[in-house]
Design an enzyme around this catalytic site. Structure first.
Site, PDB file in Angstrom:
ATOM      1  N   ARG A 179      46.656  35.565  42.991  1.00  0.00           N
ATOM      2  CA  ARG A 179      46.112  36.862  42.459  1.00  0.00           C
ATOM      3  C   ARG A 179      47.174  36.875  41.063  1.00  0.00           C
ATOM      4  O   ARG A 179      47.247  38.593  40.608  1.00  0.00           O
ATOM      5  CB  ARG A 179      46.611  37.908  42.930  1.00  0.00           C
ATOM      6  CG  ARG A 179      44.851  37.512  43.922  1.00  0.00           C
ATOM      7  CD  ARG A 179      43.302  38.768  43.904  1.00  0.00           C
ATOM      8  NE  ARG A 179      42.804  38.222  45.310  1.00  0.00           N
ATOM      9  CZ  ARG A 179      41.908  38.430  45.841  1.00  0.00           C
ATOM     10  NH1 ARG A 179      42.494  40.554  45.952  1.00  0.00           N
ATOM     11  NH2 ARG A 179      41.442  38.691  46.475  1.00  0.00           N
ATOM     12  N   SER A 229      40.622  44.867  46.367  1.00  0.00           N
ATOM     13  CA  SER A 229      41.566  44.279  47.646  1.00  0.00           C
ATOM     14  C   SER A 229      42.934  45.573  47.005  1.00  0.00           C
ATOM     15  O   SER A 229      43.150  45.556  45.539  1.00  0.00           O
ATOM     16  CB  SER A 229      42.217  43.763  47.692  1.00  0.00           C
ATOM     17  OG  SER A 229      41.367  42.947  48.462  1.00  0.00           O
ATOM     18  N   GLU A 299      48.042  45.396  44.929  1.00  0.00           N
ATOM     19  CA  GLU A 299      47.228  44.439  44.157  1.00  0.00           C
ATOM     20  C   GLU A 299      46.740  45.353  42.757  1.00  0.00           C
ATOM     21  O   GLU A 299      47.069  44.417  41.179  1.00  0.00           O
ATOM     22  CB  GLU A 299      46.116  43.788  44.937  1.00  0.00           C
ATOM     23  CG  GLU A 299      45.616  42.357  43.879  1.00  0.00           C
ATOM     24  CD  GLU A 299      44.816  41.873  44.200  1.00  0.00           C
ATOM     25  OE1 GLU A 299      44.394  40.879  45.819  1.00  0.00           O
ATOM     26  OE2 GLU A 299      43.176  41.875  43.623  1.00  0.00           O
TER      27      GLU A 299
HETATM   28  C1  LIG Z   1      33.871  45.692  44.998  1.00  0.00           C
HETATM   29  C2  LIG Z   1      34.963  45.330  44.426  1.00  0.00           C
HETATM   30  C3  LIG Z   1      34.989  43.383  44.850  1.00  0.00           C
HETATM   31  C4  LIG Z   1      35.971  42.734  44.324  1.00  0.00           C
HETATM   32  N1  LIG Z   1      36.455  41.753  44.876  1.00  0.00           N
HETATM   33  C5  LIG Z   1      36.941  40.816  44.697  1.00  0.00           C
HETATM   34  C6  LIG Z   1      37.641  39.260  45.010  1.00  0.00           C
HETATM   35  O1  LIG Z   1      36.026  39.065  45.802  1.00  0.00           O
HETATM   36  N2  LIG Z   1      37.736  38.578  44.573  1.00  0.00           N
HETATM   37  C7  LIG Z   1      39.191  39.533  43.641  1.00  0.00           C
HETATM   38  O2  LIG Z   1      40.156  38.205  43.321  1.00  0.00           O
HETATM   39  N3  LIG Z   1      39.179  40.457  43.194  1.00  0.00           N
HETATM   40  C8  LIG Z   1      38.414  41.369  43.368  1.00  0.00           C
HETATM   41  N4  LIG Z   1      38.042  42.883  43.185  1.00  0.00           N
HETATM   42  C9  LIG Z   1      39.406  43.012  42.427  1.00  0.00           C
HETATM   43  C10 LIG Z   1      38.422  42.759  40.460  1.00  0.00           C
HETATM   44  O3  LIG Z   1      36.996  42.678  41.147  1.00  0.00           O
HETATM   45  C11 LIG Z   1      38.890  41.495  39.880  1.00  0.00           C
HETATM   46  O4  LIG Z   1      40.580  41.622  40.025  1.00  0.00           O
HETATM   47  C12 LIG Z   1      38.263  41.547  38.355  1.00  0.00           C
HETATM   48  O5  LIG Z   1      38.964  40.924  37.986  1.00  0.00           O
HETATM   49  C13 LIG Z   1      39.336  42.559  38.032  1.00  0.00           C
HETATM   50  O6  LIG Z   1      38.957  42.638  36.285  1.00  0.00           O
HETATM   51  P1  LIG Z   1      38.120  43.815  35.626  1.00  0.00           P
HETATM   52  O7  LIG Z   1      37.091  43.529  34.244  1.00  0.00           O
HETATM   53  O8  LIG Z   1      37.770  44.827  36.075  1.00  0.00           O
HETATM   54  O9  LIG Z   1      39.872  44.386  35.095  1.00  0.00           O
HETATM   55  P2  LIG Z   1      40.582  45.868  34.798  1.00  0.00           P
HETATM   56  O10 LIG Z   1      40.683  46.695  36.531  1.00  0.00           O
HETATM   57  O11 LIG Z   1      39.946  46.430  33.773  1.00  0.00           O
HETATM   58  O12 LIG Z   1      41.591  45.541  34.778  1.00  0.00           O
HETATM   59  C14 LIG Z   1      42.713  44.715  34.782  1.00  0.00           C
HETATM   60  C15 LIG Z   1      43.796  43.866  34.429  1.00  0.00           C
HETATM   61  O13 LIG Z   1      43.833  42.710  33.630  1.00  0.00           O
HETATM   62  C16 LIG Z   1      44.420  42.999  32.166  1.00  0.00           C
HETATM   63  N5  LIG Z   1      43.578  42.663  31.337  1.00  0.00           N
HETATM   64  C17 LIG Z   1      41.878  43.219  31.300  1.00  0.00           C
HETATM   65  N6  LIG Z   1      41.582  42.092  30.417  1.00  0.00           N
HETATM   66  C18 LIG Z   1      42.425  41.175  29.529  1.00  0.00           C
HETATM   67  C19 LIG Z   1      42.927  40.755  28.300  1.00  0.00           C
HETATM   68  N7  LIG Z   1      41.831  40.514  27.668  1.00  0.00           N
HETATM   69  N8  LIG Z   1      44.424  40.862  27.817  1.00  0.00           N
HETATM   70  C20 LIG Z   1      45.272  40.975  29.267  1.00  0.00           C
HETATM   71  N9  LIG Z   1      45.025  41.605  30.179  1.00  0.00           N
HETATM   72  C21 LIG Z   1      43.359  42.228  29.963  1.00  0.00           C
HETATM   73  C22 LIG Z   1      44.493  44.994  32.358  1.00  0.00           C
HETATM   74  O14 LIG Z   1      44.789  45.724  31.122  1.00  0.00           O
HETATM   75  C23 LIG Z   1      44.497  45.822  33.872  1.00  0.00           C
HETATM   76  O15 LIG Z   1      46.142  45.374  33.681  1.00  0.00           O
HETATM   77  C24 LIG Z   1      37.076  42.853  43.435  1.00  0.00           C
HETATM   78  C25 LIG Z   1      37.303  44.188  43.082  1.00  0.00           C
HETATM   79  C26 LIG Z   1      35.534  45.174  43.172  1.00  0.00           C
HETATM   80  C27 LIG Z   1      35.642  46.862  43.261  1.00  0.00           C
END
Ligand SMILES: Cc1cc2nc3c(=O)[nH]c(=O)nc-3n(C[C@H](O)[C@H](O)[C@H](O)COP(=O)(O)OP(=O)(O)OC[C@H]3O[C@@H](n4cnc5c(N)ncnc54)[C@H](O)[C@@H]3O)c2cc1C
Length: 305
Positions: A179, A229, A299
């Site tokens: 992660r 998480s 996380e």
């Molecule tokens: C119901 C649910 C289930 C989930 N299940 C999982 C799972 O099974 N496994 C898992 O790993 N995660 C899971 N997640 C967590 C989440 O979906 C992941 O971590 C996802 O990859 C986050 O992506 P995001 O686009 O929403 O990032 P955001 O939440 O918008 O951002 C997260 C971080 O990434 C940074 N970021 C975003 N884009 C860029 C970029 N272009 N360059 C540099 N930094 C950037 C942001 O600035 C921030 O710091 C879950 C979440 C939910 C709500």
């Protein structure tokens, strides 16, 4: 007075350079938690060029900026974000045989569905995870149950580096771990796109994989707003097990509640504030420290605190 005048000049400059920029945009609707105050300035970047230009502009104007993906792994403060929130809506996917390049704003769901149309296998485990390529690559998204992480299929990542130049870096330099990646550790590198190497397969076998992964995800509380998480898994034991054993299943502070279905999830059970979530997180950490001498680590990323 001078500060107000400067802010108004900043806004005018953002608008003249980027086009549609809004002020005081509520951020809660852009997060899976449905929590968070307003962005001082808000811009939707529809192309890679928009994304790069907006970051460079924020730096040249000396204002804070934050790259928002799908908002599914962050907690935004009730006060919001004092600077420019750049929502990545750059959604281009291109193909070169089994090599697939996806822009940082491409939703993981969209990518999984798109590569299926090209009979390419390898990313099915991402189905049901609500993130973008940018957020997913930064956080090395994946499924601990299956031990599959997005870095496995990555060949290289295109970035805007700390010198504000475009660079293509190979997977080995991305520092991927559980992660985590170099992009989560430093704030001054922007993921613009990622290149994946996939394999050819048959449509029926890929569809079967997707069905299986969707079935396994059904235990997660996806019907209530949450941010996935909350804690990383410590070496000792899974976070959900520690929280469950400590009797915290269903524990509620304000509108924030430890999920009844998955104890490493906090849900917004109605009108939760970021402060409710922060207090609940700190209560959980203190309980686990006192009971098991384990220090849980978040996380999720805190924005605007
Ligand atoms: C119901 C649910 C289930 C989930 N299940 C999982 C799972 O099974 N496994 C898992 O790993 N995660 C899971 N997640 C967590 C989440 O979906 C992941 O971590 C996802 O990859 C986050 O992506 P995001 O686009 O929403 O990032 P955001 O939440 O918008 O951002 C997260 C971080 O990434 C940074 N970021 C975003 N884009 C860029 C970029 N272009 N360059 C540099 N930094 C950037 C942001 O600035 C921030 O710091 C879950 C979440 C939910 C709500």
């Amino acid at each position: 007075m001078l500060v107000c005048q400067y802010m108004s000049e900043v806004y005018q400059e953002l608008q003249s350079q980027l086009g549609e920029v809004s002020q005081n945009e509520k951020l809660a609707p852009f997060t899976s938690f449905k929590i968070g105050g307003p962005a001082q300035y808000f811009f939707s970047a529809k192309t890679n060029e928009d994304l790069i230009k907006s970051v460079k502009l924020a730096i040249s104007l000396s204002i804070k900026y934050f790259i928002l993906g799908n908002g599914s792994n962050i907690l935004i403060s009730d006060k919001g974000f004092p600077g420019l929130v750049i929502k990545q809506d750059n959604m281009k996917i291109s193909y070169d045989g089994t090599l697939v390049t996806a822009a940082s704003g491409v939703r993981l769901q969209k990518l999984v569905r798109d590569v299926v149309e090209h009979n390419l296998t390898g990313l099915e485990y991402l189905i049901g995870i609500p993130g973008t390529i940018g957020g997913g690559v930064a956080g090395n998204v994946g499924t601990p149950q299956e031990g599959q992480w997005i870095n496995e299929h990555i060949v290289s990542v295109e970035i805007l580096d700390s010198r504000r130049e475009i660079a293509e870096i190979l997977k080995a330099s991305c520092d991927f771990s559980y992660r985590n990646s170099r992009f989560k550790k430093v704030d001054n590198e922007l993921i613009v796109s990622a290149k994946f190497e996939l394999r050819k397969s048959t449509r029926s076998s890929i569809d079967e994989n997707i069905k299986n992964f969707l079935r396994k995800r059904s235990h997660q509380p996806i019907n209530l707003p949450c941010a996935g998480s909350i804690f990383r898994n410590p070496a000792e034991k899974k976070s959900w097990k520690l929280i469950d054993d400590a009797g915290l299943r269903g524990k509620k502070i304000g509108g924030a509640q430890v999920s009844e279905e998955h104890t490493n999830f906090i849900v917004n059970a109605g009108e939760a504030t970021a402060e409710d979530v922060v207090i609940l997180i700190s209560y959980i950490k203190q309980q686990i420290r006192d009971k098991y001498r384990v220090q849980l680590q978040e996380e999720i990323k805190y924005i605007g605190f």
